[in-house]
Motif scaffolding. Structure first.
Motif, PDB file in Angstrom:
ATOM      1  N   ARG A  58       1.362  -0.790   5.632  1.00  0.00           N
ATOM      2  CA  ARG A  58       1.336   0.672   5.728  1.00  0.00           C
ATOM      3  C   ARG A  58       0.229   1.252   4.852  1.00  0.00           C
ATOM      4  N   ILE A  59       0.044   0.666   3.674  1.00  0.00           N
ATOM      5  CA  ILE A  59      -1.008   1.134   2.777  1.00  0.00           C
ATOM      6  C   ILE A  59      -2.369   1.062   3.455  1.00  0.00           C
ATOM      7  N   ALA A  60      -2.576   0.020   4.244  1.00  0.00           N
ATOM      8  CA  ALA A  60      -3.878  -0.188   4.885  1.00  0.00           C
ATOM      9  C   ALA A  60      -4.228   0.917   5.865  1.00  0.00           C
ATOM     10  N   THR A  61      -3.230   1.665   6.324  1.00  0.00           N
ATOM     11  CA  THR A  61      -3.494   2.735   7.297  1.00  0.00           C
ATOM     12  C   THR A  61      -3.761   4.077   6.625  1.00  0.00           C
ATOM     13  N   LEU A  62      -3.642   4.138   5.286  1.00  0.00           N
ATOM     14  CA  LEU A  62      -3.777   5.397   4.570  1.00  0.00           C
ATOM     15  C   LEU A  62      -5.203   5.608   4.094  1.00  0.00           C
ATOM     16  N   PRO A  63      -5.589   6.863   3.867  1.00  0.00           N
ATOM     17  CA  PRO A  63      -6.891   7.118   3.234  1.00  0.00           C
ATOM     18  C   PRO A  63      -6.886   6.600   1.803  1.00  0.00           C
TER      19      PRO A  63
ATOM     20  N   ARG B  80      -8.184  -3.880   0.411  1.00  0.00           N
ATOM     21  CA  ARG B  80      -9.466  -3.255   0.747  1.00  0.00           C
ATOM     22  C   ARG B  80      -9.350  -1.738   0.807  1.00  0.00           C
ATOM     23  N   ALA B  81      -8.147  -1.231   1.098  1.00  0.00           N
ATOM     24  CA  ALA B  81      -7.966   0.218   1.229  1.00  0.00           C
ATOM     25  C   ALA B  81      -7.878   0.933  -0.115  1.00  0.00           C
ATOM     26  N   LEU B  82      -7.792   0.178  -1.219  1.00  0.00           N
ATOM     27  CA  LEU B  82      -7.699   0.799  -2.533  1.00  0.00           C
ATOM     28  C   LEU B  82      -9.058   1.278  -3.016  1.00  0.00           C
ATOM     29  N   PRO B  83      -9.113   2.335  -3.835  1.00  0.00           N
ATOM     30  CA  PRO B  83     -10.379   2.724  -4.469  1.00  0.00           C
ATOM     31  C   PRO B  83     -10.874   1.614  -5.393  1.00  0.00           C
ATOM     32  N   ALA B  84     -12.168   1.597  -5.650  1.00  0.00           N
ATOM     33  CA  ALA B  84     -12.778   0.519  -6.435  1.00  0.00           C
ATOM     34  C   ALA B  84     -12.162   0.394  -7.815  1.00  0.00           C
TER      35      ALA B  84
ATOM     36  N   PRO C 259       0.730  12.549  -6.323  1.00  0.00           N
ATOM     37  CA  PRO C 259      -0.742  12.531  -6.413  1.00  0.00           C
ATOM     38  C   PRO C 259      -1.255  11.707  -7.590  1.00  0.00           C
ATOM     39  N   ALA C 260      -0.509  11.660  -8.695  1.00  0.00           N
ATOM     40  CA  ALA C 260      -0.905  10.853  -9.845  1.00  0.00           C
ATOM     41  C   ALA C 260      -0.518   9.387  -9.682  1.00  0.00           C
ATOM     42  N   LEU C 261       0.604   9.129  -9.015  1.00  0.00           N
ATOM     43  CA  LEU C 261       1.138   7.775  -8.950  1.00  0.00           C
ATOM     44  C   LEU C 261       0.704   6.997  -7.716  1.00  0.00           C
ATOM     45  N   ASP C 262       0.153   7.683  -6.734  1.00  0.00           N
ATOM     46  CA  ASP C 262      -0.157   7.084  -5.437  1.00  0.00           C
ATOM     47  C   ASP C 262      -0.980   5.806  -5.552  1.00  0.00           C
ATOM     48  N   VAL C 263      -2.149   5.877  -6.166  1.00  0.00           N
ATOM     49  CA  VAL C 263      -3.040   4.715  -6.203  1.00  0.00           C
ATOM     50  C   VAL C 263      -2.457   3.580  -7.043  1.00  0.00           C
ATOM     51  N   PRO C 264      -1.963   3.829  -8.273  1.00  0.00           N
ATOM     52  CA  PRO C 264      -1.348   2.716  -9.008  1.00  0.00           C
ATOM     53  C   PRO C 264      -0.180   2.073  -8.263  1.00  0.00           C
ATOM     54  N   ALA C 265       0.644   2.879  -7.591  1.00  0.00           N
ATOM     55  CA  ALA C 265       1.767   2.309  -6.845  1.00  0.00           C
ATOM     56  C   ALA C 265       1.278   1.429  -5.703  1.00  0.00           C
ATOM     57  N   ARG C 266       0.233   1.855  -5.019  1.00  0.00           N
ATOM     58  CA  ARG C 266      -0.323   1.019  -3.954  1.00  0.00           C
ATOM     59  C   ARG C 266      -0.858  -0.290  -4.515  1.00  0.00           C
TER      60      ARG C 266
ATOM     61  N   GLU D  88      -7.118   7.849  -1.131  1.00  0.00           N
ATOM     62  CA  GLU D  88      -6.232   8.552  -2.046  1.00  0.00           C
ATOM     63  C   GLU D  88      -5.556   9.680  -1.291  1.00  0.00           C
ATOM     64  N   LEU D  89      -4.277   9.885  -1.590  1.00  0.00           N
ATOM     65  CA  LEU D  89      -3.500  10.923  -0.937  1.00  0.00           C
ATOM     66  C   LEU D  89      -3.454  12.187  -1.782  1.00  0.00           C
ATOM     67  N   ALA D  90      -3.338  13.313  -1.130  1.00  0.00           N
ATOM     68  CA  ALA D  90      -3.099  14.563  -1.855  1.00  0.00           C
ATOM     69  C   ALA D  90      -1.629  14.670  -2.241  1.00  0.00           C
ATOM     70  N   THR D  91      -0.744  14.246  -1.341  1.00  0.00           N
ATOM     71  CA  THR D  91       0.694  14.255  -1.615  1.00  0.00           C
ATOM     72  C   THR D  91       1.300  13.079  -0.875  1.00  0.00           C
ATOM     73  N   GLY D  92       2.566  12.784  -1.225  1.00  0.00           N
ATOM     74  CA  GLY D  92       3.310  11.791  -0.482  1.00  0.00           C
ATOM     75  C   GLY D  92       3.361  10.448  -1.179  1.00  0.00           C
ATOM     76  N   PRO D  93       4.439   9.649  -0.907  1.00  0.00           N
ATOM     77  CA  PRO D  93       4.593   8.338  -1.518  1.00  0.00           C
ATOM     78  C   PRO D  93       3.510   7.382  -1.073  1.00  0.00           C
ATOM     79  N   ALA D  94       3.382   6.275  -1.839  1.00  0.00           N
ATOM     80  CA  ALA D  94       2.334   5.308  -1.570  1.00  0.00           C
ATOM     81  C   ALA D  94       2.634   4.429  -0.381  1.00  0.00           C
ATOM     82  N   SER D  95       3.873   4.266  -0.030  1.00  0.00           N
ATOM     83  CA  SER D  95       4.191   3.417   1.111  1.00  0.00           C
ATOM     84  C   SER D  95       5.538   3.802   1.695  1.00  0.00           C
TER      85      SER D  95
END
Length: 341
Positions: free
Chosen positions: A327-332, A189-193, A286-293, A334-341
């Motif tokens: 951990r992913i569920a607690t994140l916004p 649910r925390a992922l973008p559409a 920033p590019a890999l965050d969402v696909p990795a999640r 999309e991240l500006a920086t930082g690993p996905a989990s």
């Protein structure tokens, strides 16, 4: 194996044998070997030929375009080209494709995993202009199907992707409130559409040529056993965000399943080959965050579906991916920086 599946395996083995065995030659072939038998495809080898029966609900027009892509001259040396099937093209109601046998990655020798070669192939694929119109890359749709598979396995239902893969409180079809399941669904649910397959990927990252399901099992040496590495399995290929193809190694690295040196080898080789999914230097996350999640959630969902079917608890690697979902569920979104989990 059901009677229907036994028939599919038999017909695939017969078809592969016909293509691999010269006419009027004494037959000394070994029996056909089942290489995979999953809901999304059955794969059988006979001699130097591999036959695959795709899922019954496969979009045949899209599959035709994807197989044509594997045969396109522009992709020579990147994708394993298909073989031409004798008539009739399919022995079953499921679409069938035929391929030359390649030597896969040795699962018993993780130190020899071809991370640099995989990254180079991906970069070359991503840099290639699509040679003709192609369907969207199915990576996000595959992630949605994994969540649907998890829900169905926990209910004992057939695998039917729901309209809304996320469960809401009070949903009458919800599986038992197991903490692991809740973690996976919360991460989903925390992922973008767009990463759930519910919207197009954001421009300008939606028009690269992508594999759609990159992992080490999608690499073979051809000709076997010492030929160059090539990418196989075009079921999810198409145009989309090239970062998706880096998402699974990124997810494994973030979860602690891929050694930092292997991740560096993969990322450095991709950048050296001019891959467009990440900047040439600096922070790639920033590019890999969402696909990795998304691929973390997909991996965890498939693991829980298998655990339900096999009536077992998650193993250590599966548990790491499930914990990453929490951990992913607690994140916004999309991240500006930082690993996905």
């Amino acid at each position: 194996m059901t009677t229907t599946q036994t028939s599919v395996v038999h017909d695939l083995g017969t078809l592969a044998h016909r293509l691999s065995h010269p006419a009027r030659t004494p037959c000394v072939c070994e029996p056909p070997q089942v290489l995979a038998d999953r809901p999304d495809g059955t794969v059988v080898r006979s001699g130097a030929i591999v036959a695959k029966a795709h899922a019954a609900d496969t979009d045949r027009e899209a599959l035709t375009a994807r197989i044509a892509l594997a045969a396109a001259p522009q992709l020579a040396g990147i994708l394993l080209p298909p073989l031409t099937a004798p008539e009739p093209a399919a022995p079953t109601a499921r679409p069938v494709t035929l391929w030359p046998l390649g030597a896969p990655v040795d699962p018993t020798d993780p130190g020899a995993a071809p991370w640099a070669e995989a990254a180079d192939l991906l970069a070359r694929l991503h840099r290639t202009e699509p040679p003709f119109p192609l369907p969207p890359m199915r990576g996000p749709a595959k992630a949605a199907r994994a969540v649907a598979r998890m829900r169905a396995a926990l209910r004992g239902d057939a695998i039917t992707p729901p309209r809304d893969p996320a469960l809401e409180p009070g949903d009458a079809t919800a599986p038992p409130r197991d903490p692991a399941v809740l973690s996976v669904l919360a991460g989903w649910r925390a992922l973008p559409a767009w990463a759930r397959g519910e919207a197009p990927a954001p421009a300008p990252r939606a028009d690269a040529l992508c594999h759609g399901d990159l992992h080490l099992g999608q690499l073979v040496r051809h000709p076997a056993p010492d030929g160059p590495w090539l990418l196989i399995d075009m079921d999810d290929a198409g145009v989309g965000d090239p970062a998706w193809d880096l998402g699974r190694p990124a997810a494994w690295y973030a979860a602690g399943l891929l050694a930092p040196e292997d991740w560096s080898t993969f990322l450095d080789a991709y950048r050296t080959a001019g891959g467009p999914a990440v900047p040439a230097d600096g922070d790639p996350w920033p590019a890999l965050d969402v696909p990795a999640r998304a691929l973390t959630v997909q991996t965890a969902a498939v693991a829980l579906a298998k655990c339900a079917a096999e009536q077992r608890d998650p193993d250590d690697h599966e548990q790491l991916m499930i914990e990453s979902c929490a951990r992913i569920a607690t994140l916004p979104p999309e991240l500006a920086t930082g690993p996905a989990s």
